[in-house]
Design a protein around this motif. Sequence first.
Motif, PDB file in Angstrom:
ATOM      1  N   SER A 189      -6.069  -4.218  -2.594  1.00 25.88           N
ATOM      2  CA  SER A 189      -7.306  -3.966  -3.182  1.00 25.88           C
ATOM      3  C   SER A 189      -7.313  -4.647  -4.600  1.00 25.88           C
ATOM      4  N   SER A 190      -6.286  -4.715  -5.355  1.00 24.61           N
ATOM      5  CA  SER A 190      -6.202  -5.465  -6.599  1.00 24.61           C
ATOM      6  C   SER A 190      -6.243  -6.793  -6.327  1.00 24.61           C
ATOM      7  N   THR A 191      -5.610  -7.588  -4.943  1.00 19.35           N
ATOM      8  CA  THR A 191      -5.850  -8.715  -4.827  1.00 19.35           C
ATOM      9  C   THR A 191      -7.046  -9.068  -4.460  1.00 19.35           C
ATOM     10  N   VAL A 192      -7.910  -8.455  -3.744  1.00 20.05           N
ATOM     11  CA  VAL A 192      -9.160  -8.693  -3.327  1.00 20.05           C
ATOM     12  C   VAL A 192      -9.888  -8.779  -4.640  1.00 20.05           C
ATOM     13  N   THR A 193      -9.911  -7.773  -5.372  1.00 24.04           N
ATOM     14  CA  THR A 193     -10.673  -7.885  -6.896  1.00 24.04           C
ATOM     15  C   THR A 193     -10.228  -9.227  -7.472  1.00 24.04           C
ATOM     16  N   ALA A 194      -8.978  -9.257  -7.674  1.00 20.09           N
ATOM     17  CA  ALA A 194      -8.380 -10.707  -8.361  1.00 20.09           C
ATOM     18  C   ALA A 194      -9.047 -11.894  -7.847  1.00 20.09           C
ATOM     19  N   ARG A 195      -9.123 -12.008  -6.611  1.00 19.51           N
ATOM     20  CA  ARG A 195      -9.597 -13.303  -5.596  1.00 19.51           C
ATOM     21  C   ARG A 195     -10.880 -13.259  -6.250  1.00 19.51           C
TER      22      ARG A 195
END
Length: 526
Positions: free
Chosen positions: A341-347
Amino acid sequence: MATEDTTDRRKRLDGLRGRISSAGSKNDLIDAIDDALSVSPPQGDHATLEALAKRYRGQADDATRLRERVDKVAGKGLPEVWVGETSVLASGVVSAAGRDAQRMADAFEGGGKALLALADAVKAARTQDQGGRSKLNEARTMLGGRDGFFDDWYEDDDEESARLKARSVASEGVDILHKAAVAADDAARAAARDLNKWASEARAGKLGGDGLTAADRLALADTSNAGGDPELNEILTANDLERSGRAMRNLSPADRARMDRLLAGASTPQEKAYLMKALASGYSLDEVETFDGKIHGKDAVWLREHLAPVSTNNGPTATGQETQDFNGKLWDQDGETCVPSSTVTARALVDPVYALELTGGPDGTDDDPEHFRKRLTDEQLRLHEEGDGDNAGWWWDEHPNGMDKDGQVEISNDELSPHTGDHYEAQNMGGRDDRRNVLPDIEKSVAEGKPVPINIERYDDNGDRHGHSMMIIGQEGDRLQIYNPWGVTTWVSEEDLVSGDLSAAADDRYSPAHKGNVDTVYIQQN
């Protein structure tokens, strides 16, 4: 005498404090004193640093005078004419030039202050270090020569008294050396942090594409999302500016003409900046053109809502958490998916094409909040599978249950690296020294616009460990902005990170009372 870096010096002297204070024999004390004296003193030339600081401050005065002259031009009123290859209003360029000159003045002034503070700290630390060495040499003289093999077996009362007196003096000396090392280390880190940040503020110069006029570069580097402090909501990061400039240089003449037409046809500065951000994210010109077809003509508010998963209204000194949502639905995790989830938002932060696919669907027009939520959850689950995440439950109700560090590195490199140009490596955090040592790298990455994944941990009343992943996404001074996949962002201090207490970005369960700690950070490597 060999030199160590500031962190090694600090750490080594801290260990020697214990050795000296606990030395139980004359020879052990002599060895510990000699080792302390072999540690190199704080490095740096105060006069050179001070001269460089004064030169920076002189440049700041020149930039301030330039900004004042630009402001006078802006105040005279300008015709609504278009300039540059990308067609920007002359009045907008002059305003951008004024702000850029002010940023330049602030950068030189800030850099000068950082160097002057470092010069003063180096001078004080070297003076303090000399005092500590005098104490250690005094203690070494008090001890005389080393004991022979048989002498070391027995120590009478007078010998013990002499050793304890010398040990007391040596302890005082090594404590002074350690304080000097700590001061020098802290000052070096503060200077590195500030200089990296001010270097990243030299924004227009990073956009070096052939054919882009100075007016184009100024206007693009100056553009921010609508709402909030413009300095905290700039669309193009330092990394975006550099990558988009490089991409522009690599376009064929025909493609360059197409890109120029897209930029010239943009209806707002924000639209223009997002086209450049898409190019910086690694998309082909055909893909950028398709993206433009979805955002063309949209106002600045629509662009912010659909292309910026994080909008910052709280300044760096603010306390408390700020929610991040799209049409009332949080940018948050579904189940135990904090890593994906944090990776999705970071992308989505670094890739506007991807952000629009989440907020607007395939054609960019589906604003239904429930549909956004489903697309966000589907992406979280896709990354969970991509990183070989763990699952819990029976086959009929199987659900995500976390992801290990190897999986986190894999999805960071698969989902973020193509759009930032670097790759990620895990850095395990064993204590304050590890966290302090990695801090300059964290701050340099986020100042350039490259998110840094970070893991925290806690222990419940049963002694069971629980981990959570977040993302460091911003830095201002000694404050770091953290995105938590519970749908919130928070500003924390450097000391919060170094101490391992990021409960402010999460909740009290991650406080020191529950053995809250920073476990791992994932730093981008060139």
